[in-house]
Design a protein around this motif. Structure first.
Motif, mmCIF file in Angstrom:
data_model
loop_
_atom_site.group_PDB
_atom_site.id
_atom_site.type_symbol
_atom_site.label_atom_id
_atom_site.label_comp_id
_atom_site.label_asym_id
_atom_site.label_seq_id
_atom_site.Cartn_x
_atom_site.Cartn_y
_atom_site.Cartn_z
ATOM 1 N N LEU A 193 0.830 -1.198 0.000
ATOM 2 C CA LEU A 193 0.000 0.000 0.000
ATOM 3 C C LEU A 193 0.869 1.254 0.000
ATOM 4 O O LEU A 193 2.009 1.232 0.485
ATOM 5 C CB LEU A 193 -0.905 0.024 1.241
ATOM 6 N N CYS A 194 0.319 2.353 -0.530
ATOM 7 C CA CYS A 194 0.990 3.652 -0.495
ATOM 8 C C CYS A 194 0.489 4.410 0.726
ATOM 9 O O CYS A 194 -0.662 4.869 0.754
ATOM 10 C CB CYS A 194 0.687 4.436 -1.777
ATOM 11 N N ASN A 211 -5.775 4.122 -2.821
ATOM 12 C CA ASN A 211 -5.088 2.835 -2.791
ATOM 13 C C ASN A 211 -5.924 1.736 -3.425
ATOM 14 O O ASN A 211 -5.426 0.933 -4.221
ATOM 15 C CB ASN A 211 -4.747 2.456 -1.349
ATOM 16 N N PHE A 268 -6.122 2.408 -7.170
ATOM 17 C CA PHE A 268 -4.850 2.858 -7.750
ATOM 18 C C PHE A 268 -4.726 2.344 -9.186
ATOM 19 O O PHE A 268 -4.936 1.184 -9.480
ATOM 20 C CB PHE A 268 -3.683 2.327 -6.905
ATOM 21 N N VAL A 289 -3.862 5.937 4.331
ATOM 22 C CA VAL A 289 -3.606 4.576 4.788
ATOM 23 C C VAL A 289 -2.562 4.555 5.903
ATOM 24 O O VAL A 289 -2.609 3.705 6.793
ATOM 25 C CB VAL A 289 -3.170 3.694 3.595
ATOM 26 N N GLN A 343 -5.085 -1.849 7.598
ATOM 27 C CA GLN A 343 -4.447 -1.846 6.283
ATOM 28 C C GLN A 343 -4.693 -3.164 5.558
ATOM 29 O O GLN A 343 -4.873 -3.202 4.334
ATOM 30 C CB GLN A 343 -2.948 -1.594 6.429
ATOM 31 N N GLU A 379 -6.348 -3.984 1.792
ATOM 32 C CA GLU A 379 -5.835 -4.889 0.757
ATOM 33 C C GLU A 379 -6.927 -5.854 0.290
ATOM 34 O O GLU A 379 -7.059 -6.124 -0.909
ATOM 35 C CB GLU A 379 -4.650 -5.689 1.305
ATOM 36 N N LYS A 422 -9.319 -4.008 -1.878
ATOM 37 C CA LYS A 422 -8.734 -3.770 -3.209
ATOM 38 C C LYS A 422 -8.937 -4.985 -4.114
ATOM 39 O O LYS A 422 -9.311 -4.858 -5.290
ATOM 40 C CB LYS A 422 -7.233 -3.474 -3.067
#
Length: 492
Positions: free
Chosen positions: A89-90, A98, A101, A138, A146, A150, A153
């Motif tokens: 992750l950023c 994120n 992205f 994040v 976090q 993910e 995502k």
């Protein structure tokens, strides 16, 4: 039923290492196929082959057609999504940036359509049961939160295959139950899930089939209903592991650490103590405040009120240097970003907190220090080809031992705080870590364990505190604690 993914006679070699040897494996639509094995068994190598990161020898079929991905984006475009154990992750971008992205919605003017992005992110976060403002960066989230980003995502990509590498390593039982609901929904949609976890009860609960790797070879595949935890352990380690948790009776001394009315923005009226030779555990749901408490005691996070005492003497707030000098060691939850220095050697990682103690007028007594490191590495059974090996090249269990060694090499450690001691670590290494902690306690060290794994808390700790919303909501002795009691105090 035809497989979504099938690999045949896969081989993968690195310089000096035969990582995968003649591996055949398949994943069906709508199934959870667990991939198990100790660190170094070859699981991550296979995942990276499936994700297009590594080339290989052998045959790779996706939905019956031969593929040869040259880069990860090709696998993503086919519908293969990977949630890696080390989160990708950023931290300086928002949750919504994120999740989408490289797929941000664009309006007619060619700019980012923030309203649409916000709505889409809200929807996918709702799917994974994460109620949070999508605009939050994040970097402000805990490791467990976090991990949910993910997962969101991967869900947002409408993937045909989702590979989950230790997805619950930082989640509490409630969040794990929520993830299992998500997984069931994905199964119902025909998504194939390759599931990697060191939590054996989890594997038995969620998977349909299990494949076990050992030393780069496939040991076997079977329906999960035909498996038992004992059989899984035996297949993974090649031997029977009789006792995962030490059973030596504890011997307690005087109070070593005393925390009184500790408060900050996330903690409220925290008071507790730890005695010499005692292992004290902190349990609670994600966001309950365990990690924040560990950091506040060690001085990473500030204290607005309250005191922390070592052997009756107050430690200044927000002063990690004083915590270290007075005998507190801290092993953080996020091993990759806060624990190890990946590009430094095993030697340097262990000695980095004690070089000043082994120096005079700027000269480090390197020979003496190296001798101490060798003793620590041998006593912790760190598997490394040399002390000069980069820590990032070691398995998760050995990295954890190196971080432990950083504090054990110091001569004055009285209290060890360890946050998620076995996160992402295989069964064999878990047993070794537990044995080390038990030995340290019997040598008189006071140990605090922050853990989301209830079996770990119940089996290792002499006393257990439950946290809820930044407060201590319950306290139990080992003999009176149960999973039901801990969960009840973490919710009600």
């Amino acid at each position: 039923m035809d497989s979504i993914i099938e690999v045949k006679n896969i081989h993968k070699r690195f310089p000096g290492v035969y990582a995968l040897r003649d591996i055949s494996f398949d994943l069906l639509p709508g199934e959870v196929h667990a991939l198990m094995g100790e660190n170094g068994a070859g699981k991550s190598t296979l995942i990276k082959i499936l994700a297009g990161v590594y080339d290989f020898e052998g045959e790779y079929l996706f939905e019956g057609k031969k593929v040869d991905f040259k880069k990860p984006i090709e696998a993503i475009e086919k519908g293969i999504s990977v949630i890696y154990q080390e989160l990708n992750l950023c931290l300086n971008l928002s949750i919504e940036e994120n999740i989408y992205f490289n797929r941000l919605p664009i309006n007619k003017r060619g700019a980012v359509d923030w309203k649409t992005l916000h709505i889409k992110t809200r929807e996918v976060l709702q799917e994974v049961g994460f109620d949070v403002d999508p605009k939050i960066k994040v970097g402000q989230l805990s490791t467990a939160q976090q991990q949910l980003v993910e997962i969101a995502k991967a869900v947002s990509c409408n993937a045909r295959v989702i590979i989950m590498d230790e997805p619950t390593s930082a989640l509490s039982p409630k969040e794990i139950d929520n993830l299992f609901v998500i997984i069931q929904k994905l199964k119902n949609k025909g998504v194939g899930i390759l599931y990697v976890s060191h939590k054996l009860d989890e594997i038995i609960s969620i998977s349909d089939r299990v494949t076990v790797f050992r030393d780069g070879q496939k040991i076997g595949t079977d329906l999960t209903k035909n498996m038992s935890i004992d059989r899984l352990i035996s297949m993974m380690v090649g031997r029977v592991v009789e006792d995962m948790y030490p059973k030596n009776p504890p011997v307690f001394g005087d109070n070593v650490l005393e925390v009184d009315d500790l408060q900050n923005d996330k903690l409220k009226n925290i008071s507790f103590y730890v005695r010499k030779g005692e292992i004290v555990g902190f349990s609670g749901l994600m966001g309950a405040g365990r990690t924040e408490l560990a950091k506040a005691i060690f001085g990473f996070d500030d204290r607005k009120k309250g005191t922390v005492k070592i052997e009756g003497k107050i430690i200044k707030p927000h002063a990690t240097w004083e915590a270290k000098s007075r005998g507190i060691g801290y092993v953080p939850e996020d091993r990759k970003n806060e624990g190890i220095f990946g590009l430094l050697s095993v030697n340097k990682n262990i000695t980095i907190a004690c070089e000043s103690e082994n120096a005079f007028w700027g000269h480090i007594f390197r020979k003496k220090l190296n001798s101490k490191v060798e003793k620590i590495v041998n006593s912790l059974q760190v598997k490394t080809p040399s002390l000069d090996q980069l820590v990032e090249k070691l398995s998760g269990g050995n990295q954890q031992k190196v971080v432990l060694g950083r504090w054990l090499i110091k001569e004055n450690i009285k209290v060890l705080i360890i946050d998620e001691p076995t996160r992402g670590i295989d069964v064999g290494a878990k047993t070794e870590i537990y044995t080390i902690l038990d030995k340290l306690a019997h040598e008189g060290m006071a140990i605090i364990i922050m853990s989301s794994e209830l079996p770990e808390i119940l089996s290792m700790c002499d006393r257990i505190y439950v946290m809820k919303e930044g407060r201590i909501s319950g306290e139990f002795l080992r003999e009176e604690a149960t999973q039901e009691k801990l969960l009840e105090k973490s919710i009600i």
